[in-house]
Motif scaffolding. Sequence first.
Motif, short mmCIF file in Angstrom:
data_model
loop_
_atom_site.label_atom_id
_atom_site.label_comp_id
_atom_site.label_asym_id
_atom_site.label_seq_id
_atom_site.Cartn_x
_atom_site.Cartn_y
_atom_site.Cartn_z
N GLY A 21 17.26 21.87 27.54
CA GLY A 21 17.37 20.99 26.40
C GLY A 21 16.54 21.40 25.21
O GLY A 21 16.99 21.29 24.06
N ALA A 22 15.32 21.88 25.44
CA ALA A 22 14.45 22.26 24.32
C ALA A 22 15.07 23.38 23.49
O ALA A 22 14.93 23.40 22.26
N ALA A 23 15.74 24.30 24.15
CA ALA A 23 16.38 25.40 23.43
C ALA A 23 17.65 24.95 22.72
O ALA A 23 17.91 25.31 21.56
N ILE A 24 18.46 24.13 23.40
CA ILE A 24 19.77 23.77 22.85
C ILE A 24 19.63 22.81 21.67
O ILE A 24 20.45 22.83 20.75
N ARG A 25 18.57 22.00 21.65
CA ARG A 25 18.37 21.12 20.49
C ARG A 25 18.17 21.91 19.20
O ARG A 25 18.35 21.38 18.11
N ALA A 26 17.83 23.18 19.34
CA ALA A 26 17.64 24.03 18.15
C ALA A 26 18.87 24.89 17.87
O ALA A 26 18.79 25.83 17.07
N GLN A 27 20.01 24.55 18.50
CA GLN A 27 21.21 25.37 18.37
C GLN A 27 22.42 24.55 17.91
O GLN A 27 23.32 24.26 18.71
N PRO A 28 22.49 24.18 16.64
CA PRO A 28 23.71 23.53 16.16
C PRO A 28 24.88 24.51 16.27
O PRO A 28 24.66 25.72 16.08
N PRO A 29 26.10 24.07 16.61
CA PRO A 29 26.52 22.69 16.83
C PRO A 29 26.36 22.22 18.29
O PRO A 29 26.73 21.09 18.60
N GLN A 30 25.84 23.08 19.17
CA GLN A 30 25.71 22.67 20.56
C GLN A 30 24.79 21.46 20.71
O GLN A 30 24.98 20.64 21.62
N SER A 31 23.80 21.34 19.85
CA SER A 31 22.83 20.25 19.97
C SER A 31 23.49 18.88 19.88
O SER A 31 22.99 17.90 20.45
N SER A 32 24.62 18.77 19.17
CA SER A 32 25.28 17.47 19.02
C SER A 32 25.97 17.02 20.30
O SER A 32 26.39 15.87 20.41
N LYS A 33 26.07 17.91 21.28
CA LYS A 33 26.63 17.52 22.58
C LYS A 33 25.61 16.78 23.44
O LYS A 33 25.98 16.05 24.36
N ILE A 34 24.31 16.96 23.15
CA ILE A 34 23.28 16.35 23.99
C ILE A 34 23.34 14.82 23.95
O ILE A 34 23.32 14.18 25.01
N PRO A 35 23.44 14.16 22.76
CA PRO A 35 23.55 12.70 22.78
C PRO A 35 24.77 12.20 23.56
O PRO A 35 24.70 11.16 24.24
N LEU A 36 25.88 12.91 23.48
CA LEU A 36 27.06 12.54 24.26
C LEU A 36 26.76 12.60 25.76
O LEU A 36 27.07 11.67 26.51
#
Length: 319
Positions: A101-116
């Motif tokens: 998670g820490a890495a993906i939150r810094a990777q738009p647009p993948q980061s927008s999948k985390i809240p889902l």
Amino acid sequence: MKVAFTSCMSVQVYPQQPVWDWIAAAQPDRLLLLGDSVYLDVEAPKPPRQMSNNEFAQHLHHRWSSQLAQKQFRALLAQLGPGRTHAIWDDHDFLWDNACGAAIRAQPPQSSKIPLSNAFFKAFRAALDAPDGFPVAYTDPVFWNPQEPAPATPSLQLEADLWLHLSDGRSWRTETTFVAQDKRQLLGAAQRNKFGKAIAANPQALHLFANGSTSKDWKNYPNDWEWLKAQAAQQRTLLLSGDVHHNDVDAFHTGGLPLHEVTSSGAAVRDAVVVGKKEQNHGMLEISADTVEIRLFHKNVEQSELRRELSRQSWLPVA
């Protein structure tokens, strides 16, 4: 108190999941799901990384609702009743293999999948008490808060002297490649502090610490591994882990009380999820005032070589 536990199942790989029938027959008091309850990146229409948010939400809804609809699983939930089934997640039901998670939150647009993903896992957790309560459509507003926080990490008192800590090993996890050891995080400082306080507040209790990763993975994160050993040195701690598609037991020196680990993984997958031999594994803890008995099963046959009985007084194996 009987606590059943397992991890790693896929309706797409095994529509029939007899492990739930076997667990039901043992009549446990609790069921603990240790992650990879669905495989978002296995036999998917396309890799989740390539999905739009709308496609990803549809995919999440299908995977989570399919596991909740699995008849044997559903029957076990009904037998246990509300408040008796607990779940954490791991990489394949967080996002995809080895997702951090820490890495993906810094990777738009993948980061927008985390809240889902956060929202769908929370809905799954809630539906463990009432499967018909899972929203019928992926468009339900409950899934679409763009600021949806990570799932809760509660410490649950199962009995006066028995606690279950449901950790999150994915939301705040850093990668290990090109990250210095002292910068790596598996739980993160906030989660460590929270659990540390809960454990310290109950010094005479037995603490079941649930995390999808095994000790082999924890050792790649020295901050977290040393923290866990420090807790275990002072308090009776049993690490419950999954992920690896087999059962195992282990123990570690801490300078105080030992840290014990028990792993059960592969409830309804093959060795490599879709290939290899069939894995149908689960574990059972039988906890009394004096002992903790650990039993692990493959295809409902006990693996006697992995059986352990621990004294709650000495926190050592019973001779």
